[in-house]
Scaffold this active site. Structure first.
Site, PDB file in Angstrom:
ATOM      1  N   ARG A 109      35.505  36.652  53.866  1.00 25.35           N
ATOM      2  CA  ARG A 109      34.557  37.512  53.166  1.00 25.35           C
ATOM      3  C   ARG A 109      33.331  36.700  52.743  1.00 25.35           C
ATOM      4  NH1 ARG A 109      35.150  40.207  47.221  1.00 25.35           N
ATOM      5  NH2 ARG A 109      33.587  41.825  47.512  1.00 25.35           N
ATOM      6  N   GLN A 136      35.070  40.665  39.013  1.00 21.85           N
ATOM      7  CA  GLN A 136      35.720  39.414  39.410  1.00 21.85           C
ATOM      8  C   GLN A 136      35.572  39.245  40.933  1.00 21.85           C
ATOM      9  OE1 GLN A 136      38.952  39.492  40.980  1.00 21.85           O
ATOM     10  NE2 GLN A 136      39.559  37.360  40.758  1.00 21.85           N
ATOM     11  N   SER A 171      37.238  38.918  43.573  1.00 24.88           N
ATOM     12  CA  SER A 171      37.978  39.622  44.631  1.00 24.88           C
ATOM     13  C   SER A 171      37.660  41.115  44.686  1.00 24.88           C
ATOM     14  CB  SER A 171      39.488  39.440  44.423  1.00 24.88           C
ATOM     15  OG  SER A 171      39.925  40.231  43.329  1.00 24.88           O
ATOM     16  N   LYS A 172      36.883  41.624  43.747  1.00 23.56           N
ATOM     17  CA  LYS A 172      36.663  43.072  43.683  1.00 23.56           C
ATOM     18  C   LYS A 172      35.530  43.528  44.609  1.00 23.56           C
ATOM     19  CE  LYS A 172      40.015  42.789  41.003  1.00 23.56           C
ATOM     20  NZ  LYS A 172      40.221  42.971  39.594  1.00 23.56           N
ATOM     21  N   HIS A 173      35.361  44.844  44.730  1.00 19.44           N
ATOM     22  CA  HIS A 173      34.385  45.386  45.698  1.00 19.44           C
ATOM     23  C   HIS A 173      32.999  44.785  45.519  1.00 19.44           C
ATOM     24  CE1 HIS A 173      37.503  48.410  45.246  1.00 19.44           C
ATOM     25  NE2 HIS A 173      37.093  49.035  46.327  1.00 19.44           N
TER      26      HIS A 173
END
Ligand SMILES: *Cc1c(COP(=O)(O)O)cnc(C)c1O
Length: 341
Positions: free
Chosen positions: A20, A192, A194-196
């Site tokens: 990502r 945070q 890891s979020k969208h």
């Protein structure tokens, strides 16, 4: 049957999947802009307020309040709901610890309602957990899907309890046409990594309720009720008007002092969309009045004369929104950065 790779067979693929890239060039540009602004302070810097107004506009909410994490957002929302110590707060058993810790931080008791097939809390399970001590429900939306917050809002309203939606995993998810986070009294989102969407860490609370929003702002900033003072403190060369010590002023207007030509400041602020009155009356009152102008010597009140050459007035009133006040603060900082060397 194909031999599993774990048993020495051929793997389906070699090499890592594409990682990502959470920070596209736009984000890098904005982060650079934030650092170059000289303020990474949420209350004083311009970008946090801009983010809040864009976030609120996206969700169609009256208010968005940013905090340091999703956990802090849930904590802030729960504090605004103001449960008594020992009150019960219903939440989900499949979630992040960030949904549960704020309940403990507020001296309340977490009560877990079991899930339905979609892995959010089953409405009947929540209903069965409600007691006279229930203060709030923290509904967790799992994995980008929804918990039935339509039914939970009905339930909350029937029992007079606060519904907080934990949308940390459900940014931008719609449920029956409306965004998650908009069914509850407050919706919260984690930023945070890891979020969208992410700020590395961070969190946001949205609400339409002015009182909850005001309480969340106070709670998230150690009880400081401030806006314009902070902006003025951040604006180089600009100083606050100080009411006499011991006075709890009820501001009729917001006065502040600037270095250099007040008219130039007023023009620059007006161009940013912020009208001000430079110099208030401009000169001591006896010099302003034709009938008195010859009667008093110049230099009679040198401190008044000096103050009026540095004084700016912003006209405050109770209908200005927090966002508008934030813009006024941002304009003062912007103009100060340009006019003061
Ligand atoms: C990530 C997450 C949180 C906590 O957010 P942080 O920003 O990590 O504090 C809370 N609830 C849920 C459902 C989450 O996924």
């Amino acid at each position: 049957m194909d031999r599993l790779a774990v048993d020495g067979g051929e793997p389906v693929r070699r090499g890592a999947l594409t990682p990502r890239q959470p920070f596209p060039p736009d984000a890098v540009r904005l982060a650079t802009e934030a650092i170059q602004s000289g303020s990474l302070f949420g209350v004083g810097g311009p970008l946090t307020r801009r983010f809040e107004s864009e976030f609120a506009a996206y969700y169609g909410a009256r208010h968005a309040v940013t905090v340091s994490s999703g956990t802090a957002a849930i904590h802030t929302a729960l504090a605004a709901a103001n449960p008594e110590p020992g009150a019960e707060v219903i939440t989900a058993p499949i979630t992040d610890a960030g949904s549960v810790l704020p309940i403990l931080y507020q001296g309340c008791v977490p009560v877990f309602a079991d899930v339905a097939d979609h892995l959010g809390m089953a409405v009947e399970a929540v209903e069965a957990c409600v007691t006279p001590r229930t203060a709030a429900i923290i509904a967790v939306h799992p994995f980008g899907g929804a918990t039935d917050v339509r039914a939970l809002r009905d339930l909350a309203d029937r029992h007079g309890i606060t519904l907080i939606e934990d949308c940390s995993q459900a940014h931008g998810t719609r449920f029956h046409g409306e965004f998650l986070g908009r069914y509850g009294h407050i919706g919260v989102y984690s930023l945070q990594q890891s979020k969208h969407m992410t700020a590395g860490e961070g969190g946001v609370c949205v609400t339409d309720d002015d009182e909850l929003a005001a309480r969340m702002r106070l709670f998230s900033d150690k009880g400081w009720d401030r806006l314009l003072d902070v902006a003025v403190d951040k604006a180089p060369g600009v100083t606050r008007w100080q009411p006499l010590t011991g006075c709890d002023a009820s501001y009729w207007c917001y006065p502040f002092f600037v270095p250099g030509d007040v008219t130039r400041w007023a023009d620059a602020l007006a161009a940013e969309g912020v009208p001000t009155t430079p110099g208030y009356i401009g000169k001591p009152i006896y010099e302003c009045m034709a009938a008195l102008a010859d009667a008093y010597p110049p230099g009679l009140c040198p401190r008044a004369t000096d103050a009026l050459t540095r004084l700016m007035i912003f006209w405050l009133h109770e209908n200005l929104t927090e966002d508008e006040i934030a813009d006024v603060g941002a304009a003062i900082i912007k103009v100060a950065n340009a006019l003061v060397d």
